[in-house]
Scaffold this motif. Structure first.
Motif, PDB file in Angstrom:
ATOM      1  N   THR A   1      75.263 -62.248  36.237  1.00 57.25           N
ATOM      2  CA  THR A   1      74.388 -63.710  36.601  1.00 57.25           C
ATOM      3  C   THR A   1      74.085 -64.192  38.831  1.00 57.25           C
ATOM      4  OG1 THR A   1      76.958 -64.603  38.650  1.00 57.25           O
ATOM      5  CG2 THR A   1      76.221 -65.412  35.556  1.00 57.25           C
ATOM      6  N   VAL A   2      73.174 -63.790  38.831  1.00 56.54           N
ATOM      7  CA  VAL A   2      72.417 -63.732  39.829  1.00 56.54           C
ATOM      8  C   VAL A   2      72.068 -65.598  40.739  1.00 56.54           C
ATOM      9  CG1 VAL A   2      70.290 -63.189  41.459  1.00 56.54           C
ATOM     10  CG2 VAL A   2      70.906 -62.213  39.456  1.00 56.54           C
ATOM     11  N   THR A   3      73.294 -65.377  41.777  1.00 58.03           N
ATOM     12  CA  THR A   3      72.885 -66.666  42.443  1.00 58.03           C
ATOM     13  C   THR A   3      71.916 -66.924  43.945  1.00 58.03           C
ATOM     14  OG1 THR A   3      74.895 -67.693  41.646  1.00 58.03           O
ATOM     15  CG2 THR A   3      74.038 -69.052  43.319  1.00 58.03           C
ATOM     16  N   LEU A   4      70.875 -67.068  43.465  1.00 61.27           N
ATOM     17  CA  LEU A   4      70.157 -67.496  45.182  1.00 61.27           C
ATOM     18  C   LEU A   4      69.573 -68.495  46.048  1.00 61.27           C
ATOM     19  CD1 LEU A   4      66.089 -66.806  43.200  1.00 61.27           C
ATOM     20  CD2 LEU A   4      67.754 -65.568  43.859  1.00 61.27           C
ATOM     21  N   THR A   5      69.035 -67.873  47.524  1.00 62.98           N
ATOM     22  CA  THR A   5      69.518 -68.451  48.104  1.00 62.98           C
ATOM     23  C   THR A   5      69.468 -69.953  48.557  1.00 62.98           C
ATOM     24  OG1 THR A   5      68.253 -67.821  49.543  1.00 62.98           O
ATOM     25  CG2 THR A   5      70.620 -67.413  50.012  1.00 62.98           C
ATOM     26  N   GLU A   6      68.423 -70.265  47.531  1.00 68.32           N
ATOM     27  CA  GLU A   6      67.687 -71.795  47.345  1.00 68.32           C
ATOM     28  C   GLU A   6      66.864 -71.540  46.303  1.00 68.32           C
ATOM     29  OE1 GLU A   6      65.386 -72.245  50.501  1.00 68.32           O
ATOM     30  OE2 GLU A   6      63.999 -70.543  50.313  1.00 68.32           O
ATOM     31  N   PRO A   7      66.239 -72.554  45.604  1.00 66.84           N
ATOM     32  CA  PRO A   7      65.208 -71.875  44.577  1.00 66.84           C
ATOM     33  C   PRO A   7      64.421 -71.145  43.956  1.00 66.84           C
ATOM     34  CG  PRO A   7      65.392 -74.526  44.590  1.00 66.84           C
ATOM     35  CD  PRO A   7      66.603 -74.242  45.489  1.00 66.84           C
ATOM     36  N   LEU A   8      64.216 -70.688  43.572  1.00 65.93           N
ATOM     37  CA  LEU A   8      62.557 -69.573  43.293  1.00 65.93           C
ATOM     38  C   LEU A   8      62.106 -69.645  42.045  1.00 65.93           C
ATOM     39  CD1 LEU A   8      62.140 -68.635  45.704  1.00 65.93           C
ATOM     40  CD2 LEU A   8      62.683 -66.428  45.643  1.00 65.93           C
ATOM     41  N   SER A   9      61.468 -69.888  41.762  1.00 64.54           N
ATOM     42  CA  SER A   9      60.626 -70.056  40.341  1.00 64.54           C
ATOM     43  C   SER A   9      60.325 -68.849  39.890  1.00 64.54           C
ATOM     44  CB  SER A   9      60.263 -71.247  39.611  1.00 64.54           C
ATOM     45  OG  SER A   9      58.455 -70.723  40.937  1.00 64.54           O
ATOM     46  N   ASP A  10      59.797 -68.082  40.619  1.00 60.38           N
ATOM     47  CA  ASP A  10      59.206 -66.748  40.086  1.00 60.38           C
ATOM     48  C   ASP A  10      60.419 -65.322  40.601  1.00 60.38           C
ATOM     49  OD1 ASP A  10      59.323 -65.523  42.836  1.00 60.38           O
ATOM     50  OD2 ASP A  10      56.940 -65.358  43.244  1.00 60.38           O
ATOM     51  N   PHE A  11      61.149 -65.887  40.524  1.00 64.54           N
ATOM     52  CA  PHE A  11      61.873 -64.591  40.870  1.00 64.54           C
ATOM     53  C   PHE A  11      62.538 -63.729  39.190  1.00 64.54           C
ATOM     54  CE2 PHE A  11      66.521 -63.280  39.934  1.00 64.54           C
ATOM     55  CZ  PHE A  11      66.876 -62.136  41.000  1.00 64.54           C
ATOM     56  N   PRO A  12      62.158 -64.290  38.191  1.00 66.41           N
ATOM     57  CA  PRO A  12      62.390 -63.392  36.776  1.00 66.41           C
ATOM     58  C   PRO A  12      60.867 -62.164  37.060  1.00 66.41           C
ATOM     59  CG  PRO A  12      62.841 -65.604  36.644  1.00 66.41           C
ATOM     60  CD  PRO A  12      62.788 -65.648  37.850  1.00 66.41           C
ATOM     61  N   LEU A  13      59.573 -63.297  37.823  1.00 66.96           N
ATOM     62  CA  LEU A  13      58.646 -61.951  37.313  1.00 66.96           C
ATOM     63  C   LEU A  13      58.363 -60.816  38.416  1.00 66.96           C
ATOM     64  CD1 LEU A  13      55.508 -62.806  36.802  1.00 66.96           C
ATOM     65  CD2 LEU A  13      55.304 -64.063  38.719  1.00 66.96           C
ATOM     66  N   ARG A  14      59.613 -61.314  39.897  1.00 64.49           N
ATOM     67  CA  ARG A  14      59.961 -60.227  40.555  1.00 64.49           C
ATOM     68  C   ARG A  14      60.389 -58.707  40.202  1.00 64.49           C
ATOM     69  NH1 ARG A  14      61.254 -62.635  45.972  1.00 64.49           N
ATOM     70  NH2 ARG A  14      60.036 -64.439  46.479  1.00 64.49           N
ATOM     71  N   LEU A  15      61.087 -58.595  39.348  1.00 64.27           N
ATOM     72  CA  LEU A  15      62.309 -58.855  38.377  1.00 64.27           C
ATOM     73  C   LEU A  15      61.089 -57.051  38.093  1.00 64.27           C
ATOM     74  CD1 LEU A  15      64.971 -60.519  36.882  1.00 64.27           C
ATOM     75  CD2 LEU A  15      64.719 -59.507  39.185  1.00 64.27           C
TER      76      LEU A  15
ATOM     77  N   SER B   1      65.085 -55.994  51.980  1.00 63.90           N
ATOM     78  CA  SER B   1      64.388 -57.696  52.393  1.00 63.90           C
ATOM     79  C   SER B   1      63.989 -58.216  50.545  1.00 63.90           C
ATOM     80  CB  SER B   1      62.976 -58.060  53.076  1.00 63.90           C
ATOM     81  OG  SER B   1      62.172 -57.039  52.870  1.00 63.90           O
ATOM     82  N   TRP B   2      64.169 -57.437  50.117  1.00 61.47           N
ATOM     83  CA  TRP B   2      63.994 -57.939  48.486  1.00 61.47           C
ATOM     84  C   TRP B   2      65.430 -58.462  48.325  1.00 61.47           C
ATOM     85  CZ3 TRP B   2      59.485 -58.384  46.064  1.00 61.47           C
ATOM     86  CH2 TRP B   2      58.484 -57.958  45.819  1.00 61.47           C
ATOM     87  N   PHE B   3      66.338 -58.518  48.975  1.00 64.21           N
ATOM     88  CA  PHE B   3      67.646 -59.127  48.004  1.00 64.21           C
ATOM     89  C   PHE B   3      67.871 -59.911  49.312  1.00 64.21           C
ATOM     90  CE2 PHE B   3      67.370 -54.673  47.203  1.00 64.21           C
ATOM     91  CZ  PHE B   3      67.687 -54.733  45.879  1.00 64.21           C
ATOM     92  N   SER B   4      67.288 -60.143  50.239  1.00 60.12           N
ATOM     93  CA  SER B   4      67.422 -61.788  51.441  1.00 60.12           C
ATOM     94  C   SER B   4      67.440 -63.191  50.305  1.00 60.12           C
ATOM     95  CB  SER B   4      66.760 -61.627  52.426  1.00 60.12           C
ATOM     96  OG  SER B   4      64.929 -61.816  51.816  1.00 60.12           O
ATOM     97  N   ILE B   5      67.045 -62.973  49.003  1.00 56.50           N
ATOM     98  CA  ILE B   5      66.392 -63.924  48.687  1.00 56.50           C
ATOM     99  C   ILE B   5      68.236 -64.829  47.852  1.00 56.50           C
ATOM    100  CG2 ILE B   5      64.502 -64.326  48.336  1.00 56.50           C
ATOM    101  CD1 ILE B   5      64.430 -62.995  45.632  1.00 56.50           C
TER     102      ILE B   5
END
Lengths: 547, 309
Positions: free
Chosen positions: A174-188, A145-149
């Motif tokens: 490059t990574v394109t998400l399904t919708e904007p997600l400001s905390d994506f870098p924090l998840r990495l 589920s972590w990749f569902s974004i």
């Protein structure tokens, strides 16, 4: 890592209080004989520290490990794009830069010259291939589920690559998400996003028993993982990131019970323990002195009242009753008496170790013990529709939940004058089956341990409409809207301000009644120093020195 | 004799089939979905859960799961645990540890118990006998976890004579303390049994004859009295070996011994069907073999017992 500390923890059931009393009695008699070994040698950079762990429940594959036992081993074996410092702030590890203009498309550059411990270079493909593997439904990875974004994700149909992941060159993707997600870098920094070497894909089963990483530590030998006994790691001299070990290695010893681990700490066979058993909470500070650790952790505990329960619907009556219940619970007394101050009464829906936590949200007074107001609100609700029956809180009785559930029930009973009690389920599996199938007809205990240090992680999965762990089936258009707005902000402070506003909606609706934040309790032996516990309750092993 | 053994071994086959079926059914009937528990307080997506079910055959009806498992056994495949380790490897890893622990405990309880029981029996009613009675009563009445915790605290933490828990590989010196704890359960029984048996034997005619012939006590006690008193004790100790092998869960948990009991407990909690059934099957097998050995021992020790067809 995930939520195991709050209930999924598997451990040998505790035996007898009588035993403890007897031990205590002999302690008085024998304390004169205690022998302290004197240590005069100075810290050595080759000394191996020992820490407690538990047998990983799954093979050691980053995309297939979702519990603490395997998680803290993986965090030592791998370096992701970022790591978290003690306060939970992300620091670039393999990443050189992570940039975005719209919070939806991210360009990630990695440092060149990084190597796996088998000599293979760490390239952008190491990340992209690993993520594609984790997302592929054919591989049934627990962290799927972590990749569902990421754009192109398909939960059910096997596919070998995500359209949202593009390799630009060896050090850029490059990574394109399904919708904007400001905390994506924090998840990495979460382990699901670690890179994998090429040889992992040849035979993943073999790799999972003997993983090769790029982190501060590596396996000491080919058979370093002795199942159910221990796993030995040694420092990886090729690692160039910010977590360079100052010791020679870490050996994680696997314990079936926390009591055995605690006995080993006192007996001088264990250097660092990151969880004090419940039976020793009363005396661990006396045992360990200034080597005892008790600090807030990213763990939030609550009980959820499903909207489907009679009298608790998403209407005025439901809101009044929820607020009354919340105000009827004497949190400070319960955390003090039952938990020996190893819990902190909650003032929001997140945790004090997370950036953006606040104890002054509008409406947070509903979390303060106020028996008079609780009675008044309950009476108002009774005027709408009279209450009958018993208020029950479901929990799994194979872990130590009964004590606090009883205390909370009593607090409610005594304040509101209604019948309240716990509703035990024998095993964790049975409890979770009742909760997730919707068969449960009572309130039930819920808990959340953050996977990455962000407010969003405490809110979206639990309370967003149709979210994966929204066990109470809560749905609020207002909450969803503010949450989505926060997710699309590119400025972290602005995002956090939105997430705080979203919580103010929750404080009105109270889909779950916040109880307290769990602390991490631990301790260490006098042979080690510079022991610091990170935001996720795991000690920063690489900083520890041993004499 | 050979026919007797063969018949007993043939009898073991339906017993084994019956137990695996029963145990498999019980694990299957355990309420709750073990796969859900893998996710802690989080809820997995339905699609992921479904494919995991297929992977572990948990989507099949009970009887098919059972035959898949049984079919695997005939190919030497005992299934795999959730952590991806073959159950056969887990068996091979844990049983030697527990067998070592059980043998050590057996030696301790047998040697200690018989010596004290013998002296008690010879000095019936004297101070030594009375003290042994009191001590054995204490051990009989104390639950094993109390003995284990106290021993761990005193010898492991306070005195530092033994390791608090068993280190990797379970070396003999680490197992000494757990073995003593484990032995303490039945040690007292052996003392009582030996004492009673010695007292009875002492009053028998052949002992009086031996004294009458003028043999010395040094010869009569070991050869005539002890040997003939040991028949019930030996058979009791042999049965006890089976109990020690399968009943060490509490001790193994407290001393963190990587043996059968601890592993089985963990597998039950995690709902890992193949692991639980395989362990129990091997335990049943051990129990059957030990029982056969006990029955054969009777014949060896007491020539009056003969096995007929």
């Amino acid at each position: 890592m995930p939520a195991f500390c709050t209930g999924g923890k598997l451990k040998i059931r505790r035996y007898g209080i009588g035993a403890i009393a007897l031990v205590a009695a002999s302690a008085l008699a024998l304390s004169g004989c205690a022998s302290g070994s004197s240590t005069s040698t100075s810290a050595s950079s080759s000394a191996v520290i020992t820490a407690n762990g538990s047998e990983p429940q799954n093979p050691l594959i980053p995309t297939n490990t979702n519990e603490t036992g395997g998680g803290k081993i993986l965090d030592s074996l791998f370096a992701g794009l970022v790591y978290y410092d003690a306060t939970g702030k992300p620091v670039n590890d393999v990443a050189d830069s992570i940039t975005t203009d719209d919070a939806q498309t991210y360009t990630i550059k990695i440092k060149s010259g990084e190597k796996f411990t088998n000599g293979d270079p760490v390239t952008s493909s190491s990340f992209v291939d690993a993520w594609n593997y984790g997302a592929n439904a054919a591989n049934t990875q627990l962290n799927q589920s972590w990749f569902s974004i990421i754009q192109g994700f398909d939960e059910t149909n096997p596919q070998t690559s995500l359209s949202g992941l593009k390799v630009v060159d060896d050090t850029t993707f490059t990574v394109t998400l399904t919708e904007p997600l400001s905390d994506f870098p924090l998840r990495l920094g979460y382990s699901a996003y670690y890179p994998l070497p090429k040889e992992a894909f040849d035979d993943m089963a073999a790799y999972g028993q003997n993983p090769i990483g790029n982190g501060p530590y590596k396996l000491a030998s080919a058979d370093a993982w002795k199942h159910n006994e221990q796993i030995s790691l040694v420092a990886n001299s090729d690692y160039t990131g910010g977590r360079k070990p100052v010791n020679g290695g870490v050996t994680f010893k696997f314990y079936a019970s926390e009591d055995a681990a605690y006995a080993d700490l006192l007996g001088g066979n264990l250097d660092i323990l990151d969880s004090i058993p419940a039976a020793s909470l009363a005396n661990y500070k006396a045992d360990l002195g200034d080597r005892a650790v008790n600090q807030p952790a990213a763990i939030f505990q609550s009980f959820t009242i499903p909207a489907s329960l009679a009298h608790f619907g998403n209407n005025q009556e439901g809101q009044l009753r929820r607020a009354a219940l919340s105000m009827a619970i004497n949190r400070p007394e319960i955390t003090k008496v039952i938990f020996q101050d190893t819990r902190t009464p909650a003032s929001d829906f997140t945790s004090p170790v997370i950036d953006g936590w606040s104890d002054s949200l509008t409406g947070a007074d509903v979390l303060t013990y106020n028996p008079d107001k609780a009675k008044a609100l309950w009476a108002q609700a009774d005027a709408i529709s009279p209450w009958s029956g018993t208020f029950q809180i479901g929990y799994n009785s194979d872990s130590s939940h009964q004590v606090w559930v009883d205390a909370v029930s009593n607090s409610i009973k005594n304040t509101l004058g209604i019948d309240a009690s716990g509703a035990p389920y024998p095993t964790f599996a049975e409890f979770r089956t009742a909760v997730t199938s919707g068969a449960i007809t009572t309130a039930f205990r819920t808990g959340w341990q953050a996977d990455y240090p962000g407010l969003y992680n405490f809110l979206q999965p639990l309370y967003a409409t149709n979210a994966s762990s929204n066990d109470g089936k809560y749905s609020s258009a207002e909450f969803d809207k503010i949450l989505a707005q926060g997710a699309s902000e590119t400025d972290a402070a602005a995002a956090n301000s939105d997430f705080q506003k979203a919580q103010e909606v929750l404080l009105k609706d109270l889909p779950a009644i916040p109880l307290w934040y769990a602390n991490v309790t631990g301790g260490y032996a006098d042979t080690v120093s510079n022991v610091q516990f990170g935001w996720n309750s795991v000690p920063l092993y690489y900083e520890v020195t041993k004499s | 004799m050979a026919g007797y053994i063969l018949r007993r071994l043939l009898q073991a086959i339906p017993v084994l089939l019956g137990t695996t079926f029963l145990i498999y059914f019980m694990v299957f009937a355990m309420p709750g979905d073990p796969l859900l528990a893998l996710f802690g307080d989080k809820t997995p997506s339905p699609a992921l859960l479904e494919s995991l079910r297929q992977q572990y055959h948990l989507d099949q009806p009970f009887i098919i799961q059972y035959f898949l498992y049984l079919g695997g056994i005939f190919h030497g495949d005992f299934g795999t645990s959730f952590s991806g380790e073959p159950v056969a490897d887990i068996l091979a890893r844990t049983f030697p540890v527990t067998i070592r622990l059980a043998i050590m405990a057996l030696i301790i309880e047998f040697v200690g118990g018989v010596l004290i029981g013998l002296v008690s029996g010879l000095r019936k009613g004297k101070l030594f006998d009375a003290s042994a009675l009191v001590v054995s009563l204490i051990f009989i009445s104390l639950p094993i976890f109390v003995i284990a915790f106290v021993a761990q605290f005193i010898f492991g933490i306070q005195l530092g004579w033994a390791r608090t828990t068993v280190s990797s590989g379970a070396p003999i010196q680490d197992l000494i303390l757990p073995a003593f704890v484990l032995a303490s359960i039945t040690f007292a029984q052996i003392v009582r049994l030996t004492r009673a048996s010695v007292i009875e034997t002492q009053s028998l005619d052949f002992v009086r004859t031996a004294y009458g012939k003028g043999l010395s006590r040094r010869r009569i006690i070991p050869v005539h009295i002890l040997r003939n008193s040991l028949i019930p004790v030996v058979t009791y100790a042999a049965t006890d070996f089976g109990v020690l092998l399968v009943g060490a869960t509490v001790t193994e948990g407290i001393f963190n011994v990587p043996g059968v009991g601890r592993t089985l407990y963990q597998a039950i909690v995690r709902g890992e069907g193949p692991t639980v059934v395989s362990f129990v099957t091997v335990m049943v097998l051990i129990y059957l073999v030990v029982n056969l050995v006990v029955d054969l021992l009777y014949g060896l020790l007491d020539p009056r017992i003969r096995y007929v067809k």
